[in-house]
Design a protein around this motif. Structure first.
Motif, PDB file in Angstrom:
ATOM      1  N   UNK A 171      -4.032  49.898 119.216  1.00  0.00           N
ATOM      2  CA  UNK A 171      -2.990  48.947 119.469  1.00  0.00           C
ATOM      3  C   UNK A 171      -2.803  48.209 118.404  1.00  0.00           C
ATOM      4  N   UNK A 172      -1.538  48.009 117.755  1.00  0.00           N
ATOM      5  CA  UNK A 172      -1.266  47.210 116.780  1.00  0.00           C
ATOM      6  C   UNK A 172      -0.941  45.728 117.193  1.00  0.00           C
ATOM      7  N   UNK A 173      -0.311  45.497 118.413  1.00  0.00           N
ATOM      8  CA  UNK A 173       0.130  43.989 118.607  1.00  0.00           C
ATOM      9  C   UNK A 173       0.240  43.886 119.995  1.00  0.00           C
ATOM     10  N   UNK A 174      -0.409  42.806 120.437  1.00  0.00           N
ATOM     11  CA  UNK A 174      -0.345  42.495 121.925  1.00  0.00           C
ATOM     12  C   UNK A 174       0.238  40.987 121.876  1.00  0.00           C
ATOM     13  N   UNK A 175       1.266  40.617 122.752  1.00  0.00           N
ATOM     14  CA  UNK A 175       2.027  39.426 122.897  1.00  0.00           C
ATOM     15  C   UNK A 175       1.177  38.531 123.715  1.00  0.00           C
ATOM     16  N   UNK A 176       1.635  37.237 123.830  1.00  0.00           N
ATOM     17  CA  UNK A 176       1.078  36.440 124.720  1.00  0.00           C
ATOM     18  C   UNK A 176       1.611  36.908 126.062  1.00  0.00           C
ATOM     19  N   UNK A 177       1.096  36.351 127.172  1.00  0.00           N
ATOM     20  CA  UNK A 177       1.678  36.733 128.753  1.00  0.00           C
ATOM     21  C   UNK A 177       2.813  35.666 128.742  1.00  0.00           C
ATOM     22  N   UNK A 178       3.742  36.334 129.082  1.00  0.00           N
ATOM     23  CA  UNK A 178       5.140  35.393 129.295  1.00  0.00           C
ATOM     24  C   UNK A 178       5.280  35.317 130.990  1.00  0.00           C
ATOM     25  N   UNK A 179       5.491  34.232 131.385  1.00  0.00           N
ATOM     26  CA  UNK A 179       6.021  34.237 133.052  1.00  0.00           C
ATOM     27  C   UNK A 179       7.062  35.091 133.347  1.00  0.00           C
ATOM     28  N   UNK A 180       7.011  35.931 134.325  1.00  0.00           N
ATOM     29  CA  UNK A 180       8.192  36.658 134.826  1.00  0.00           C
ATOM     30  C   UNK A 180       9.085  35.847 135.578  1.00  0.00           C
TER      31      UNK A 180
ATOM     32  N   UNK B 267       3.309  36.246 138.483  1.00  0.00           N
ATOM     33  CA  UNK B 267       3.159  37.511 137.352  1.00  0.00           C
ATOM     34  C   UNK B 267       3.531  37.104 136.288  1.00  0.00           C
ATOM     35  N   UNK B 268       3.145  37.789 135.161  1.00  0.00           N
ATOM     36  CA  UNK B 268       3.430  37.691 133.757  1.00  0.00           C
ATOM     37  C   UNK B 268       3.692  39.082 133.258  1.00  0.00           C
ATOM     38  N   UNK B 269       4.284  38.902 132.074  1.00  0.00           N
ATOM     39  CA  UNK B 269       4.495  40.070 131.532  1.00  0.00           C
ATOM     40  C   UNK B 269       4.108  40.163 130.022  1.00  0.00           C
ATOM     41  N   UNK B 270       3.474  41.315 129.503  1.00  0.00           N
ATOM     42  CA  UNK B 270       2.803  41.490 128.100  1.00  0.00           C
ATOM     43  C   UNK B 270       3.327  42.362 127.519  1.00  0.00           C
ATOM     44  N   UNK B 271       3.621  42.235 126.270  1.00  0.00           N
ATOM     45  CA  UNK B 271       4.321  43.494 125.526  1.00  0.00           C
ATOM     46  C   UNK B 271       3.266  44.143 124.218  1.00  0.00           C
ATOM     47  N   UNK B 272       3.000  45.182 124.210  1.00  0.00           N
ATOM     48  CA  UNK B 272       2.379  45.909 123.356  1.00  0.00           C
ATOM     49  C   UNK B 272       3.026  46.625 122.487  1.00  0.00           C
ATOM     50  N   UNK B 273       2.308  46.809 121.146  1.00  0.00           N
ATOM     51  CA  UNK B 273       2.916  47.867 120.347  1.00  0.00           C
ATOM     52  C   UNK B 273       1.614  48.905 119.846  1.00  0.00           C
ATOM     53  N   UNK B 274       1.854  50.143 120.035  1.00  0.00           N
ATOM     54  CA  UNK B 274       0.609  50.961 119.857  1.00  0.00           C
ATOM     55  C   UNK B 274       1.149  52.154 118.921  1.00  0.00           C
ATOM     56  N   UNK B 275       0.118  53.027 118.695  1.00  0.00           N
ATOM     57  CA  UNK B 275       0.369  54.203 118.028  1.00  0.00           C
ATOM     58  C   UNK B 275      -0.789  55.106 118.613  1.00  0.00           C
ATOM     59  N   UNK B 276      -0.174  56.394 119.023  1.00  0.00           N
ATOM     60  CA  UNK B 276      -1.171  57.382 119.275  1.00  0.00           C
ATOM     61  C   UNK B 276      -2.447  57.444 118.151  1.00  0.00           C
TER      62      UNK B 276
END
Length: 50
Positions: free
Chosen positions: A25-34, A40-49
């Motif tokens: 996991x490279x980056x995890x965003x803060x939770x944003x209200x949906x 409910x919230x949405x969270x964005x992740x940037x990942x590598x295998x």
């Protein structure tokens, strides 16, 4: 790779923990209200295998 999680705050936090065990996991965003879904919230992740 980018991943978007949607769910309750506790669910998304648990999913982030599980994904860090599988991906680099490279980056995890803060939770944003949906919009229009109550708690409910949405969270964005940037990942590598690994």
């Amino acid at each position: 790779m980018k991943i978007r999680l949607l769910g309750l705050p506790d669910e998304t936090a648990q999913a982030v923990d599980l994904l860090t065990q599988t991906f680099d996991v490279i980056e995890v965003s803060a939770p944003y209200p949906t919009r229009g879904t109550g708690r409910q919230v949405r969270v964005y992740l940037e990942v590598r295998l690994p």
